[in-house]
Design a protein around this motif. Structure first.
Motif, PDB file in Angstrom:
ATOM      1  N   VAL A  44       0.912  -1.196   0.060  1.00  0.00           N
ATOM      2  CA  VAL A  44       0.064   0.124   0.222  1.00  0.00           C
ATOM      3  C   VAL A  44       0.971   1.296  -0.085  1.00  0.00           C
ATOM      4  O   VAL A  44       0.595   2.255  -0.742  1.00  0.00           O
ATOM      5  N   ARG A  45       1.989   1.301   0.749  1.00  0.00           N
ATOM      6  CA  ARG A  45       2.633   2.279   0.721  1.00  0.00           C
ATOM      7  C   ARG A  45       3.564   2.639  -0.663  1.00  0.00           C
ATOM      8  O   ARG A  45       3.784   3.900  -1.053  1.00  0.00           O
ATOM      9  N   GLU A  46       3.798   1.551  -1.365  1.00  0.00           N
ATOM     10  CA  GLU A  46       4.578   1.580  -2.561  1.00  0.00           C
ATOM     11  C   GLU A  46       3.370   2.392  -3.275  1.00  0.00           C
ATOM     12  O   GLU A  46       4.130   3.563  -4.046  1.00  0.00           O
ATOM     13  N   ILE A  47       2.246   2.052  -3.362  1.00  0.00           N
ATOM     14  CA  ILE A  47       1.200   2.935  -4.234  1.00  0.00           C
ATOM     15  C   ILE A  47       1.239   4.383  -3.852  1.00  0.00           C
ATOM     16  O   ILE A  47       1.192   5.144  -4.614  1.00  0.00           O
ATOM     17  N   LEU A  48       0.765   4.532  -2.511  1.00  0.00           N
ATOM     18  CA  LEU A  48       0.616   5.796  -2.052  1.00  0.00           C
ATOM     19  C   LEU A  48       1.966   6.799  -1.976  1.00  0.00           C
ATOM     20  O   LEU A  48       1.518   7.922  -2.339  1.00  0.00           O
ATOM     21  N   GLU A  49       2.844   6.343  -1.684  1.00  0.00           N
ATOM     22  CA  GLU A  49       3.930   7.270  -1.404  1.00  0.00           C
ATOM     23  C   GLU A  49       4.642   7.499  -3.031  1.00  0.00           C
ATOM     24  O   GLU A  49       5.182   8.645  -3.012  1.00  0.00           O
ATOM     25  N   GLY A  50       4.388   6.714  -3.897  1.00  0.00           N
ATOM     26  CA  GLY A  50       4.681   6.800  -5.076  1.00  0.00           C
ATOM     27  C   GLY A  50       3.874   8.094  -5.658  1.00  0.00           C
ATOM     28  O   GLY A  50       4.381   9.094  -6.277  1.00  0.00           O
ATOM     29  N   PHE A  51       2.441   8.009  -5.632  1.00  0.00           N
ATOM     30  CA  PHE A  51       1.706   9.085  -5.945  1.00  0.00           C
ATOM     31  C   PHE A  51       2.004  10.419  -5.247  1.00  0.00           C
ATOM     32  O   PHE A  51       1.930  11.485  -5.915  1.00  0.00           O
ATOM     33  N   ALA A  52       2.277  10.358  -3.932  1.00  0.00           N
ATOM     34  CA  ALA A  52       2.586  11.498  -3.181  1.00  0.00           C
ATOM     35  C   ALA A  52       3.960  12.127  -3.842  1.00  0.00           C
ATOM     36  O   ALA A  52       3.916  13.506  -3.950  1.00  0.00           O
ATOM     37  N   ALA A  53       4.924  11.374  -4.050  1.00  0.00           N
ATOM     38  CA  ALA A  53       6.182  11.986  -4.451  1.00  0.00           C
ATOM     39  C   ALA A  53       5.941  12.453  -6.161  1.00  0.00           C
ATOM     40  O   ALA A  53       6.477  13.749  -6.467  1.00  0.00           O
ATOM     41  N   SER A  54       4.909  11.953  -6.849  1.00  0.00           N
ATOM     42  CA  SER A  54       4.594  12.616  -7.925  1.00  0.00           C
ATOM     43  C   SER A  54       3.931  13.672  -7.803  1.00  0.00           C
ATOM     44  O   SER A  54       4.216  14.954  -8.473  1.00  0.00           O
ATOM     45  N   LEU A  55       2.847  13.742  -6.872  1.00  0.00           N
ATOM     46  CA  LEU A  55       2.353  14.921  -6.737  1.00  0.00           C
ATOM     47  C   LEU A  55       3.282  16.173  -6.193  1.00  0.00           C
ATOM     48  O   LEU A  55       3.174  17.310  -6.747  1.00  0.00           O
ATOM     49  N   LEU A  56       4.149  15.782  -5.175  1.00  0.00           N
ATOM     50  CA  LEU A  56       5.017  16.683  -4.628  1.00  0.00           C
ATOM     51  C   LEU A  56       5.812  17.564  -5.733  1.00  0.00           C
ATOM     52  O   LEU A  56       6.164  18.602  -5.722  1.00  0.00           O
ATOM     53  N   SER A  57       6.364  16.360  -6.864  1.00  0.00           N
ATOM     54  CA  SER A  57       7.129  17.197  -7.753  1.00  0.00           C
ATOM     55  C   SER A  57       6.662  18.123  -8.706  1.00  0.00           C
ATOM     56  O   SER A  57       7.076  18.963  -9.155  1.00  0.00           O
ATOM     57  N   GLN A  58       5.161  18.064  -8.574  1.00  0.00           N
ATOM     58  CA  GLN A  58       4.305  19.231  -9.367  1.00  0.00           C
ATOM     59  C   GLN A  58       3.957  20.516  -8.448  1.00  0.00           C
ATOM     60  O   GLN A  58       3.774  21.382  -9.042  1.00  0.00           O
ATOM     61  N   ARG A  59       4.316  20.194  -7.109  1.00  0.00           N
ATOM     62  CA  ARG A  59       3.729  21.360  -6.287  1.00  0.00           C
ATOM     63  C   ARG A  59       5.127  21.909  -5.261  1.00  0.00           C
ATOM     64  O   ARG A  59       4.775  22.552  -4.344  1.00  0.00           O
ATOM     65  N   GLU A 149      12.883  17.378  -7.145  1.00  0.00           N
ATOM     66  CA  GLU A 149      13.482  18.677  -7.515  1.00  0.00           C
ATOM     67  C   GLU A 149      13.528  18.877  -8.987  1.00  0.00           C
ATOM     68  O   GLU A 149      13.314  20.345  -9.071  1.00  0.00           O
ATOM     69  N   SER A 150      13.715  17.997  -9.668  1.00  0.00           N
ATOM     70  CA  SER A 150      13.707  18.411 -11.270  1.00  0.00           C
ATOM     71  C   SER A 150      12.263  18.354 -11.722  1.00  0.00           C
ATOM     72  O   SER A 150      11.893  18.649 -12.862  1.00  0.00           O
ATOM     73  N   LYS A 151      11.184  18.111 -10.710  1.00  0.00           N
ATOM     74  CA  LYS A 151       9.929  18.168 -11.104  1.00  0.00           C
ATOM     75  C   LYS A 151       9.612  17.145 -11.962  1.00  0.00           C
ATOM     76  O   LYS A 151       8.854  17.364 -12.990  1.00  0.00           O
ATOM     77  N   ASP A 152      10.029  15.971 -12.108  1.00  0.00           N
ATOM     78  CA  ASP A 152       9.803  14.938 -12.989  1.00  0.00           C
ATOM     79  C   ASP A 152       8.701  13.909 -12.201  1.00  0.00           C
ATOM     80  O   ASP A 152       9.367  12.967 -11.441  1.00  0.00           O
ATOM     81  N   SER A 153       7.594  14.281 -12.362  1.00  0.00           N
ATOM     82  CA  SER A 153       6.508  13.448 -11.509  1.00  0.00           C
ATOM     83  C   SER A 153       6.805  12.056 -11.885  1.00  0.00           C
ATOM     84  O   SER A 153       6.515  11.040 -11.050  1.00  0.00           O
ATOM     85  N   VAL A 154       6.941  11.491 -13.040  1.00  0.00           N
ATOM     86  CA  VAL A 154       6.948  10.188 -13.383  1.00  0.00           C
ATOM     87  C   VAL A 154       8.182   9.513 -12.844  1.00  0.00           C
ATOM     88  O   VAL A 154       8.072   8.525 -12.119  1.00  0.00           O
ATOM     89  N   LEU A 155       9.535  10.155 -12.790  1.00  0.00           N
ATOM     90  CA  LEU A 155      10.496   9.613 -12.192  1.00  0.00           C
ATOM     91  C   LEU A 155      10.496   9.482 -10.580  1.00  0.00           C
ATOM     92  O   LEU A 155      10.879   8.669  -9.872  1.00  0.00           O
ATOM     93  N   ALA A 156       9.786  10.482 -10.105  1.00  0.00           N
ATOM     94  CA  ALA A 156       9.884  10.711  -8.663  1.00  0.00           C
ATOM     95  C   ALA A 156       8.843   9.611  -8.226  1.00  0.00           C
ATOM     96  O   ALA A 156       9.122   8.917  -7.255  1.00  0.00           O
ATOM     97  N   GLU A 157       7.782   9.439  -9.026  1.00  0.00           N
ATOM     98  CA  GLU A 157       6.984   8.169  -8.568  1.00  0.00           C
ATOM     99  C   GLU A 157       7.669   6.693  -8.583  1.00  0.00           C
ATOM    100  O   GLU A 157       7.576   5.913  -7.716  1.00  0.00           O
ATOM    101  N   GLN A 158       8.414   6.760  -9.812  1.00  0.00           N
ATOM    102  CA  GLN A 158       9.098   5.305  -9.986  1.00  0.00           C
ATOM    103  C   GLN A 158      10.195   5.280  -8.816  1.00  0.00           C
ATOM    104  O   GLN A 158      10.292   4.086  -8.471  1.00  0.00           O
ATOM    105  N   MET A 159      10.922   6.327  -8.577  1.00  0.00           N
ATOM    106  CA  MET A 159      11.863   6.190  -7.529  1.00  0.00           C
ATOM    107  C   MET A 159      11.572   5.909  -6.128  1.00  0.00           C
ATOM    108  O   MET A 159      11.916   4.878  -5.419  1.00  0.00           O
ATOM    109  N   MET A 160      10.365   6.341  -5.979  1.00  0.00           N
ATOM    110  CA  MET A 160       9.659   6.227  -4.602  1.00  0.00           C
ATOM    111  C   MET A 160       9.300   4.595  -4.507  1.00  0.00           C
ATOM    112  O   MET A 160       9.388   3.930  -3.543  1.00  0.00           O
ATOM    113  N   ARG A 161       8.592   4.210  -5.582  1.00  0.00           N
ATOM    114  CA  ARG A 161       8.037   2.856  -5.748  1.00  0.00           C
ATOM    115  C   ARG A 161       9.082   1.885  -5.669  1.00  0.00           C
ATOM    116  O   ARG A 161       9.019   0.853  -5.019  1.00  0.00           O
ATOM    117  N   ALA A 162      10.280   2.093  -6.339  1.00  0.00           N
ATOM    118  CA  ALA A 162      11.328   1.131  -6.375  1.00  0.00           C
ATOM    119  C   ALA A 162      12.214   1.191  -5.148  1.00  0.00           C
ATOM    120  O   ALA A 162      12.322  -0.106  -4.554  1.00  0.00           O
TER     121      ALA A 162
END
Length: 169
Positions: A44-59, A149-162
């Motif tokens: 569950v954390r993998e999904i939620l925290e990946g999403f959170a990292a993606s959102l944060l990269s945009q905000r 920091e690079s505002k790459d939402s896809v990469l942020a999500e991938q890194m967190m999920r990994a």
């Protein structure tokens, strides 16, 4: 539990705010009492925290960026201490994840992540004590922060999920 309002002579209606965080707490407590619960929570954390990292990269703003960088610096100091304290490293680790959850801009995601990480504090410290993952995890956090920091939402999500998938493994 506040999900449904029953009005005599009228019927049953879903509440205006049907979501009750107490229900999430109960579900998490239930899972923690069962075999394999940590694995399930990490899924569950993998999904939620990946999403959170993606959102944060945009905000992302400078204040949260500074807090995340400070967290990494404190973690470096804790890991490199003469006698590293697994409890301190674990607490700093959880703070990193909660900073991202807090700043992602989605209150529901934040509440779920914080409810899970709070309950995983002991297991997190145990994993750090029993593992050499504390340094690997630090590098993962650095990569996650770079992606945010690079505002790459896809990469942020991938890194967190990994990162979380590696912990789960």
């Amino acid at each position: 539990r506040g999900i449904v309002n029953v009005r005599a002579g009228s019927g049953a209606y879903v509440s205006e705010q049907p979501f009750n965080f107490q229900l999430a707490d109960e579900a998490i407590d239930w899972l923690l009492r069962r075999k394999g619960a940590l694995v399930q929570l990490l899924e569950v954390r993998e999904i939620l925290e990946g999403f959170a990292a993606s959102l944060l990269s945009q905000r992302l703003d400078e204040q949260i960026l500074a807090q995340l960088k400070d967290n990494l610096q404190r973690r470096t100091q804790a890991i490199n201490a003469q006698e590293p304290d697994a409890n301190e490293i674990g607490e700093i680790d959880i703070q990193f994840h909660e900073l991202i959850a807090d700043a992602c801009g989605n209150q529901v995601v934040k509440e779920f992540i914080c409810a899970i990480t709070t309950r995983m504090t002991t297991s997190n410290c145990a994993m750090i004590t029993l593992s050499t993952k504390k340094i690997t995890s630090f590098h993962d956090h650095s990569k996650i922060l770079e992606a945010i920091e690079s505002k790459d939402s896809v990469l942020a999500e991938q890194m967190m999920r990994a990162h979380i998938a590696e912990i789960r493994e």
